[in-house]
Design a protein around this motif. Sequence first.
Motif, PDB file in Angstrom:
ATOM      1  N   MET A 173     -16.833  21.699 -32.396  1.00 13.39           N
ATOM      2  CA  MET A 173     -17.936  20.821 -31.993  1.00 13.39           C
ATOM      3  C   MET A 173     -17.851  19.516 -32.760  1.00 13.39           C
ATOM      4  N   ASN A 174     -18.521  18.497 -32.218  1.00 18.09           N
ATOM      5  CA  ASN A 174     -18.568  17.192 -32.860  1.00 18.09           C
ATOM      6  C   ASN A 174     -19.679  17.197 -33.904  1.00 18.09           C
ATOM      7  N   MET A 175     -19.356  16.792 -35.137  1.00 19.25           N
ATOM      8  CA  MET A 175     -20.348  16.741 -36.194  1.00 19.25           C
ATOM      9  C   MET A 175     -21.250  15.509 -36.090  1.00 19.25           C
ATOM     10  N   ARG A 176     -20.838  14.530 -35.287  1.00 18.82           N
ATOM     11  CA  ARG A 176     -21.662  13.352 -35.063  1.00 18.82           C
ATOM     12  C   ARG A 176     -22.519  13.545 -33.816  1.00 18.82           C
ATOM     13  N   LYS A 177     -23.503  12.675 -33.635  1.00 17.56           N
ATOM     14  CA  LYS A 177     -24.366  12.767 -32.462  1.00 17.56           C
ATOM     15  C   LYS A 177     -23.763  12.056 -31.257  1.00 17.56           C
ATOM     16  N   THR A 178     -22.644  11.353 -31.466  1.00 16.09           N
ATOM     17  CA  THR A 178     -21.974  10.698 -30.346  1.00 16.09           C
ATOM     18  C   THR A 178     -21.279  11.743 -29.465  1.00 16.09           C
ATOM     19  N   VAL A 179     -21.011  11.372 -28.225  1.00 19.72           N
ATOM     20  CA  VAL A 179     -20.326  12.257 -27.285  1.00 19.72           C
ATOM     21  C   VAL A 179     -18.822  12.028 -27.392  1.00 19.72           C
ATOM     22  N   ASN A 206       4.568  26.337 -28.071  1.00 18.70           N
ATOM     23  CA  ASN A 206       3.443  25.542 -27.590  1.00 18.70           C
ATOM     24  C   ASN A 206       2.579  26.441 -26.713  1.00 18.70           C
ATOM     25  N   LEU A 207       1.349  26.679 -27.122  1.00 18.46           N
ATOM     26  CA  LEU A 207       0.489  27.595 -26.388  1.00 18.46           C
ATOM     27  C   LEU A 207      -0.116  26.913 -25.165  1.00 18.46           C
ATOM     28  N   GLN A 208      -0.052  27.605 -24.039  1.00 20.76           N
ATOM     29  CA  GLN A 208      -0.714  27.128 -22.829  1.00 20.76           C
ATOM     30  C   GLN A 208      -2.193  27.486 -22.922  1.00 20.76           C
ATOM     31  N   LEU A 209      -3.033  26.515 -22.692  1.00 27.83           N
ATOM     32  CA  LEU A 209      -4.466  26.702 -22.815  1.00 27.83           C
ATOM     33  C   LEU A 209      -5.130  26.722 -21.443  1.00 27.83           C
ATOM     34  N   GLU A 210      -6.242  27.421 -21.375  1.00 27.43           N
ATOM     35  CA  GLU A 210      -6.994  27.442 -20.121  1.00 27.43           C
ATOM     36  C   GLU A 210      -7.370  26.022 -19.720  1.00 27.43           C
ATOM     37  N   ARG A 211      -7.795  25.218 -20.694  1.00 27.80           N
ATOM     38  CA  ARG A 211      -8.040  23.791 -20.484  1.00 27.80           C
ATOM     39  C   ARG A 211      -7.627  23.072 -21.755  1.00 27.80           C
ATOM     40  N   ASP A 212      -6.765  22.083 -21.615  1.00 28.96           N
ATOM     41  CA  ASP A 212      -6.345  21.321 -22.791  1.00 28.96           C
ATOM     42  C   ASP A 212      -6.937  19.916 -22.818  1.00 28.96           C
ATOM     43  N   LYS A 213      -7.753  19.603 -21.793  1.00 27.57           N
ATOM     44  CA  LYS A 213      -8.378  18.288 -21.738  1.00 27.57           C
ATOM     45  C   LYS A 213      -9.647  18.380 -20.906  1.00 27.57           C
ATOM     46  N   ILE A 214     -10.724  17.738 -21.391  1.00 26.38           N
ATOM     47  CA  ILE A 214     -11.965  17.693 -20.634  1.00 26.38           C
ATOM     48  C   ILE A 214     -12.479  16.258 -20.610  1.00 26.38           C
ATOM     49  N   MET A 215     -13.438  15.983 -19.738  1.00 25.36           N
ATOM     50  CA  MET A 215     -13.931  14.611 -19.587  1.00 25.36           C
ATOM     51  C   MET A 215     -14.714  14.149 -20.820  1.00 25.36           C
ATOM     52  N   TYR A 216     -15.644  14.967 -21.263  1.00 26.95           N
ATOM     53  CA  TYR A 216     -16.437  14.638 -22.435  1.00 26.95           C
ATOM     54  C   TYR A 216     -17.015  15.917 -23.006  1.00 26.95           C
ATOM     55  N   LEU A 217     -17.419  15.862 -24.273  1.00 28.04           N
ATOM     56  CA  LEU A 217     -17.930  17.043 -24.950  1.00 28.04           C
ATOM     57  C   LEU A 217     -19.203  16.691 -25.713  1.00 28.04           C
ATOM     58  N   PRO A 218     -20.363  17.091 -25.199  1.00 29.35           N
ATOM     59  CA  PRO A 218     -21.614  16.859 -25.923  1.00 29.35           C
ATOM     60  C   PRO A 218     -22.018  18.015 -26.822  1.00 29.35           C
ATOM     61  N   THR A 219     -21.492  19.224 -26.580  1.00 30.63           N
ATOM     62  CA  THR A 219     -21.924  20.394 -27.359  1.00 30.63           C
ATOM     63  C   THR A 219     -20.731  21.114 -27.993  1.00 30.63           C
ATOM     64  N   VAL A 220     -20.342  22.278 -27.431  1.00 34.26           N
ATOM     65  CA  VAL A 220     -19.305  23.119 -28.021  1.00 34.26           C
ATOM     66  C   VAL A 220     -18.195  23.353 -27.012  1.00 34.26           C
ATOM     67  N   TRP A 221     -16.957  23.351 -27.498  1.00 32.61           N
ATOM     68  CA  TRP A 221     -15.792  23.644 -26.660  1.00 32.61           C
ATOM     69  C   TRP A 221     -15.132  24.913 -27.201  1.00 32.61           C
ATOM     70  N   VAL A 281     -21.323  33.910 -30.171  1.00 31.28           N
ATOM     71  CA  VAL A 281     -22.728  33.761 -29.804  1.00 31.28           C
ATOM     72  C   VAL A 281     -22.964  32.311 -29.388  1.00 31.28           C
ATOM     73  N   SER A 282     -23.777  32.118 -28.380  1.00 30.10           N
ATOM     74  CA  SER A 282     -24.047  30.761 -27.907  1.00 30.10           C
ATOM     75  C   SER A 282     -24.666  29.918 -29.014  1.00 30.10           C
ATOM     76  N   ALA A 283     -24.133  28.725 -29.188  1.00 27.26           N
ATOM     77  CA  ALA A 283     -24.650  27.813 -30.210  1.00 27.26           C
ATOM     78  C   ALA A 283     -25.648  26.824 -29.639  1.00 27.26           C
ATOM     79  N   ALA A 284     -25.804  26.818 -28.315  1.00 24.88           N
ATOM     80  CA  ALA A 284     -26.707  25.883 -27.652  1.00 24.88           C
ATOM     81  C   ALA A 284     -27.863  26.638 -27.006  1.00 24.88           C
ATOM     82  N   SER A 285     -29.034  26.047 -27.062  1.00 26.21           N
ATOM     83  CA  SER A 285     -30.227  26.627 -26.440  1.00 26.21           C
ATOM     84  C   SER A 285     -31.112  25.484 -25.949  1.00 26.21           C
ATOM     85  N   PHE A 286     -32.286  25.826 -25.425  1.00 28.17           N
ATOM     86  CA  PHE A 286     -33.221  24.816 -24.918  1.00 28.17           C
ATOM     87  C   PHE A 286     -34.561  24.948 -25.635  1.00 28.17           C
ATOM     88  N   ASP A 287     -35.166  23.804 -25.930  1.00 29.14           N
ATOM     89  CA  ASP A 287     -36.501  23.846 -26.525  1.00 29.14           C
ATOM     90  C   ASP A 287     -37.564  23.874 -25.431  1.00 29.14           C
TER      91      ASP A 287
END
Length: 306
Positions: A173-179, A206-221, A281-287
């Motif tokens: 995950m990103n430790m900053r609040k930026t995306v 070289n390991l083949q990954l299910e996804r090695d690139k995504i558009m943006y990441l706001p939470t957890v990958w 365990v999911s690291a994201a939830s909703f308030d």
Amino acid sequence: MVRKTKDPGFGYKSIHDAKDIINDDGSSNVIHINRKKSINDLYTYFVDISWWHFFLLIIISYTVINIIFGLVYVTIGIEQITKPKGTFLQDFLNGFFFSAQTLTTVGYGGIAPKGITANFVAAFEAMIGLLSFSFITGLLYGRFSKPKAKIKFSDNLILRKFKKERALMFRLMNMRKTVMIEPEIKVTLSISEKNKKGAYVRNFFNLQLERDKIMYLPTVWTVVHVIDEKSPLYNYSDDEIEKLDAFLYILINYHEESFAQKVYQIYSYDFDKLETNVKYVSAASFDKEGYTVLDHDHLSEVEKIT
């Protein structure tokens, strides 16, 4: 078919329980000997060391310089800057504090050089002070302006069942609040095993990954390597994978909004951190208002698969 990759710079030779080449923070764990050093290495050294180490060196250097010049003023005669106090310690302290005033160009006016020798020494010290603080200012700018990724990786790897196969996973995950924009990841597996001659050698994949690139990441990958026929781990059982003398070497890059440019981060996993038959365990939830809440303390948290 499983394909080995060429040595990425680690070397094929190995020993039993060889230490990781890359530290968890991405720094090199290689011990250099007979390395030639130059004055140009100082900038890199001061920019890369930790903040507490950086300021500790500044404080020590500042104190040592003032001690040296304080002794110089006592040696040439403390009467050239102020009236003698009668004891070496008191005279030295007067020289020390006058040195601090001269070095920082503060100049309170209570003590001033009177003799020609003291004026020459003070002029030389003032020049050193100007150069030193200019150097420190440049280093501070370099430390603050240096583009750095701030990615937190899970403390563990997990091995679990996944889509009728098995999969090796870790999270970040990103430790900053930026995306994180267009994050891209590459993972290299290093396995040390005995060859036919009984010597330990490293094999790289070289390991083949299910996804090695995504558009943006706001939470957890969650990064997933499926252990299928193309995987170098396919012929190993879960117990054998746990006992492997192996490392994962990870390179991730993305566009960082704070610096308006692409940044990189390196990380590594020792297979000693591998956990089996668990899931993250999911690291994201909703308030209550519907906002997404990301709990950084849950990045590495797992639970047993039932």
